[in-house]
Design a protein around this motif. Structure first.
Motif, mmCIF file in Angstrom:
data_model
loop_
_atom_site.group_PDB
_atom_site.id
_atom_site.type_symbol
_atom_site.label_atom_id
_atom_site.label_comp_id
_atom_site.label_asym_id
_atom_site.label_seq_id
_atom_site.Cartn_x
_atom_site.Cartn_y
_atom_site.Cartn_z
ATOM 1 N N ILE A 14 0.633 -1.359 0.039
ATOM 2 C CA ILE A 14 0.141 -0.199 0.059
ATOM 3 C C ILE A 14 0.993 1.131 -0.579
ATOM 4 O O ILE A 14 1.417 1.255 0.810
ATOM 5 C CB ILE A 14 -1.415 -0.102 1.090
ATOM 6 C CG1 ILE A 14 -1.824 -1.399 1.049
ATOM 7 C CG2 ILE A 14 -1.482 0.896 1.718
ATOM 8 C CD1 ILE A 14 -1.758 -1.841 2.364
ATOM 9 N N PRO A 15 1.440 1.667 -1.018
ATOM 10 C CA PRO A 15 1.993 3.578 -1.145
ATOM 11 C C PRO A 15 1.319 4.229 -0.234
ATOM 12 O O PRO A 15 -0.558 4.352 -0.341
ATOM 13 C CB PRO A 15 1.872 3.766 -2.464
ATOM 14 C CG PRO A 15 1.700 2.448 -3.179
ATOM 15 C CD PRO A 15 0.385 1.547 -1.706
ATOM 16 N N THR A 16 1.921 4.795 0.850
ATOM 17 C CA THR A 16 1.092 5.954 1.452
ATOM 18 C C THR A 16 1.605 7.649 1.287
ATOM 19 O O THR A 16 2.833 7.052 2.088
ATOM 20 C CB THR A 16 0.819 5.542 2.896
ATOM 21 O OG1 THR A 16 0.656 4.126 2.792
ATOM 22 C CG2 THR A 16 -0.179 5.975 3.436
ATOM 23 N N CYS A 17 0.972 8.098 1.082
ATOM 24 C CA CYS A 17 1.366 9.627 0.835
ATOM 25 C C CYS A 17 0.155 10.347 2.101
ATOM 26 O O CYS A 17 -0.790 10.318 1.269
ATOM 27 C CB CYS A 17 1.803 10.289 0.165
ATOM 28 S SG CYS A 17 2.458 11.668 -0.297
ATOM 29 N N ASN A 18 0.489 11.006 2.702
ATOM 30 C CA ASN A 18 -0.055 11.485 3.898
ATOM 31 C C ASN A 18 -1.907 11.254 3.024
ATOM 32 O O ASN A 18 -2.783 11.671 2.917
ATOM 33 C CB ASN A 18 -0.501 12.839 3.275
ATOM 34 C CG ASN A 18 0.808 13.591 2.690
ATOM 35 O OD1 ASN A 18 1.839 13.664 4.291
ATOM 36 N ND2 ASN A 18 1.584 14.427 2.444
ATOM 37 N N GLU A 19 -2.172 9.921 4.094
ATOM 38 C CA GLU A 19 -3.482 9.437 4.448
ATOM 39 C C GLU A 19 -3.571 8.604 5.920
ATOM 40 O O GLU A 19 -4.299 7.988 5.870
ATOM 41 C CB GLU A 19 -2.928 8.425 3.705
ATOM 42 C CG GLU A 19 -2.897 8.365 2.082
ATOM 43 C CD GLU A 19 -3.685 8.480 1.052
ATOM 44 O OE1 GLU A 19 -4.860 8.833 1.204
ATOM 45 O OE2 GLU A 19 -3.882 8.316 -0.072
ATOM 46 N N GLU A 20 -3.176 9.609 6.487
ATOM 47 C CA GLU A 20 -3.210 9.914 7.793
ATOM 48 C C GLU A 20 -5.115 9.982 7.855
ATOM 49 O O GLU A 20 -5.414 8.483 9.277
ATOM 50 C CB GLU A 20 -2.681 10.615 8.296
ATOM 51 C CG GLU A 20 -3.744 11.770 8.728
ATOM 52 C CD GLU A 20 -3.244 13.265 8.862
ATOM 53 O OE1 GLU A 20 -2.855 13.020 10.191
ATOM 54 O OE2 GLU A 20 -3.648 14.550 9.110
ATOM 55 N N ASN A 82 7.200 4.599 -7.832
ATOM 56 C CA ASN A 82 8.390 3.981 -7.211
ATOM 57 C C ASN A 82 8.491 3.157 -5.894
ATOM 58 O O ASN A 82 8.975 2.762 -5.067
ATOM 59 C CB ASN A 82 9.807 5.489 -7.570
ATOM 60 C CG ASN A 82 9.999 5.710 -8.461
ATOM 61 O OD1 ASN A 82 10.177 5.209 -9.398
ATOM 62 N ND2 ASN A 82 10.138 6.785 -8.737
ATOM 63 N N ALA A 83 7.085 4.310 -5.102
ATOM 64 C CA ALA A 83 6.868 3.609 -3.371
ATOM 65 C C ALA A 83 6.119 2.142 -3.935
ATOM 66 O O ALA A 83 6.121 1.245 -3.235
ATOM 67 C CB ALA A 83 5.399 5.278 -2.610
ATOM 68 N N LEU A 84 5.003 2.282 -5.365
ATOM 69 C CA LEU A 84 4.818 1.002 -5.487
ATOM 70 C C LEU A 84 6.021 -0.243 -5.422
ATOM 71 O O LEU A 84 6.118 -1.510 -5.387
ATOM 72 C CB LEU A 84 3.767 1.091 -6.469
ATOM 73 C CG LEU A 84 2.447 -0.399 -6.655
ATOM 74 C CD1 LEU A 84 2.345 -0.534 -5.927
ATOM 75 C CD2 LEU A 84 1.822 0.597 -8.406
ATOM 76 N N LEU A 137 -14.776 15.176 -14.871
ATOM 77 C CA LEU A 137 -13.333 16.079 -15.709
ATOM 78 C C LEU A 137 -12.018 14.262 -15.469
ATOM 79 O O LEU A 137 -11.552 14.294 -16.697
ATOM 80 C CB LEU A 137 -12.298 17.130 -14.452
ATOM 81 C CG LEU A 137 -11.198 18.289 -15.482
ATOM 82 C CD1 LEU A 137 -11.281 17.809 -16.734
ATOM 83 C CD2 LEU A 137 -10.588 17.920 -14.673
ATOM 84 N N LYS A 138 -11.969 14.063 -14.743
ATOM 85 C CA LYS A 138 -11.155 13.251 -13.896
ATOM 86 C C LYS A 138 -11.647 11.733 -15.015
ATOM 87 O O LYS A 138 -10.408 10.950 -15.526
ATOM 88 C CB LYS A 138 -11.004 12.577 -12.651
ATOM 89 C CG LYS A 138 -10.489 11.176 -12.676
ATOM 90 C CD LYS A 138 -9.276 11.556 -11.617
ATOM 91 C CE LYS A 138 -8.626 10.173 -11.701
ATOM 92 N NZ LYS A 138 -7.153 10.487 -10.412
ATOM 93 N N LYS A 139 -12.969 11.635 -15.547
ATOM 94 C CA LYS A 139 -13.799 10.445 -16.380
ATOM 95 C C LYS A 139 -13.079 10.499 -17.799
ATOM 96 O O LYS A 139 -12.764 10.067 -18.350
ATOM 97 C CB LYS A 139 -15.103 10.352 -16.020
ATOM 98 C CG LYS A 139 -15.711 9.218 -16.156
ATOM 99 C CD LYS A 139 -17.429 9.202 -15.922
ATOM 100 C CE LYS A 139 -18.326 8.702 -15.925
ATOM 101 N NZ LYS A 139 -19.088 9.012 -15.490
HETATM 102 N N1 UDP Z 1 0.273 8.586 -3.370
HETATM 103 C C1 UDP Z 1 1.935 8.059 -3.105
HETATM 104 N N2 UDP Z 1 3.189 8.899 -3.693
HETATM 105 C C2 UDP Z 1 2.280 10.065 -3.730
HETATM 106 C C3 UDP Z 1 1.073 10.204 -4.572
HETATM 107 C C4 UDP Z 1 0.520 9.061 -4.211
HETATM 108 O O1 UDP Z 1 2.376 6.783 -2.164
HETATM 109 O O2 UDP Z 1 3.638 10.578 -4.271
HETATM 110 C C5 UDP Z 1 0.040 7.527 -3.115
HETATM 111 C C6 UDP Z 1 -1.454 7.263 -2.259
HETATM 112 O O3 UDP Z 1 -0.979 7.969 -0.299
HETATM 113 C C7 UDP Z 1 -2.529 6.758 -2.402
HETATM 114 C C8 UDP Z 1 -2.384 6.067 -3.454
HETATM 115 O O4 UDP Z 1 -0.598 6.525 -3.965
HETATM 116 O O5 UDP Z 1 -2.793 5.432 -1.852
HETATM 117 C C9 UDP Z 1 -3.051 6.858 -5.204
HETATM 118 O O6 UDP Z 1 -3.319 8.031 -4.629
HETATM 119 P P1 UDP Z 1 -4.286 9.271 -4.984
HETATM 120 O O7 UDP Z 1 -5.083 8.474 -4.488
HETATM 121 O O8 UDP Z 1 -3.278 10.423 -4.889
HETATM 122 O O9 UDP Z 1 -4.791 8.809 -6.712
HETATM 123 P P2 UDP Z 1 -5.902 9.193 -7.009
HETATM 124 O O10 UDP Z 1 -6.610 7.530 -7.296
HETATM 125 O O11 UDP Z 1 -6.628 10.572 -7.033
HETATM 126 O O12 UDP Z 1 -5.763 8.851 -8.738
#
Ligand code: UDP
Ligand code: MG
Length: 316
Positions: A14-20, A82-84, A137-139
């Motif tokens: 689980i890549p995590t960036c500011n997900e507290e 890269n986190a992934l 927009l995202k769609k």
């Molecule tokens: N994430 C990360 N590093 C980043 C940006 C996002 O690890 O620089 C993680 C984020 O915490 C989330 C996932 O990647 O678990 C997808 O990000 P987000 O939900 O912001 O993307 P979206 O779903 O809007 O495409």
């Protein structure tokens, strides 16, 4: 490595960036869902991608209670892909699931992924079926992205595939050989081969926090995706160049005809300005395309690591 992969059956990365605001909920739903899976042993690997909020301490709190929760703390923000990759490189399971921390990828789909994996599929990916909750927009941008990428890339990507999938150990080992910068996993994985299957799902709304993908980040991601799996855009610029050169040639003949056989010369200031601006614009785009590839070569030639680790706790 081998003995580990026999011990742990399933890893969730689980890549995590500011997900507290999402981590506890994520953990609870994952644990609940794992009880429904016929998996003997599992681990959850949170990869903290330079979070500036309390994400890491929440993860450590969970780890203190449950040693199946593990984490890798990257030294700064290296980006989602890269986190992934960091998580995949360190996962020990015979199968490895990757998913987002914001619960948009429903953990409840995991038993289905596992079922397909156990039925012999080595890549079980998911296909997002958008509903009303996704901003228009995202769609549209996402639709456009897959359309353009599929036209340009050598390996077609299915629309709506994201980084929510289960990979067999064999595939994870294959991925470890990809050390390219500007990693674009969803373009690489379809090209690997192996037995693949897609499963549709409806994404949920983000539980807490906001998306880390701004429009400009998305545009960069899209351009990166297109240029990371194909060199066709370079040819594309030649075609467009040839087309406009041919147009300019024809217009030149027309201009000579006007000057030689009529008395209408010297009008047409507007058309000259317009065409100069237009052709100038096209040239800038084409130089930009070449520049993207050149930039990638530059970064790749340095061969820098994709991520750096401050701390990792991956033991039981
Ligand atoms: N994430 C990360 N590093 C980043 C940006 C996002 O690890 O620089 C993680 C984020 O915490 C989330 C996932 O990647 O678990 C997808 O990000 P987000 O939900 O912001 O993307 P979206 O779903 O809007 O495409
Ligand atoms: Mg998200």
């Amino acid at each position: 490595m081998e003995q580990h992969s026999q011990q742990i059956e399933l890893s969730v990365v689980i890549p995590t960036c500011n997900e507290e605001g999402n981590i506890f909920a994520m953990y609870e739903r994952l644990v609940a869902v794992m009880a429904q899976c016929s998996c003997s042993k599992f681990e959850f690997i949170f990869v903290d991608d330079g979070s500036s909020d309390a994400s890491l301490s929440r993860i450590q709190e969970l780890r203190a209670k449950d040693s199946r929760v593990k984490f890798i703390q990257l030294s700064r923000n290296f980006g989602h892909q890269n986190a992934l990759k960091a998580g995949l490189d360190h996962a020990q399971g015979a199968g490895v699931i990757s998913m987002d921390a914001d619960l948009q990828h429903p953990p409840e789909l995991i038993p289905t992924l596992v079922e397909k994996w156990k039925a012999g599929f080595e890549v079980v990916y998911t296909i997002r079926k958008d509903d009303q909750k996704v901003p228009l927009l995202k769609k549209w941008t996402s639709k456009g992205f897959y359309k353009i990428t599929n036209k340009l890339a050598e390996i077609p990507m299915e629309e709506g595939t994201a980084d929510f999938r289960l990979l067999d150990r064999k595939v994870v080992e294959a991925l470890k050989k990809f050390t390219e910068s500007h990693l674009f996993l969803r373009g690489i994985i379809p090209s690997l081969g192996f037995k693949q299957i897609g499963i549709p799902y409806v994404p949920h709304a983000r539980v807490s926090g906001t998306t880390k993908y701004s429009f400009s980040k998305m545009l960069r991601f899209a351009l990166n995706g297109i240029t990371s799996s194909s060199a066709k855009p370079l040819y594309f610029s030649i075609y467009v160049g040839l087309f406009f050169a041919a147009l300019a040639f024809l217009y030149g003949i027309y201009a000579i005809y006007i000057a030689a056989f009529t008395h209408e010369a010297i009008t047409g200031w507007t058309s000259i300005i317009a065409s100069i601006l237009f052709i100038g614009g096209i040239q800038l785009i084409m130089i930009g395309i070449v520049g993207i590839y050149l930039g990638k070569l530059f970064i790749q030639s340095k061969n820098r690591p994709l991520y750096l680790i401050t701390e990792k706790e991956l033991d039981e």
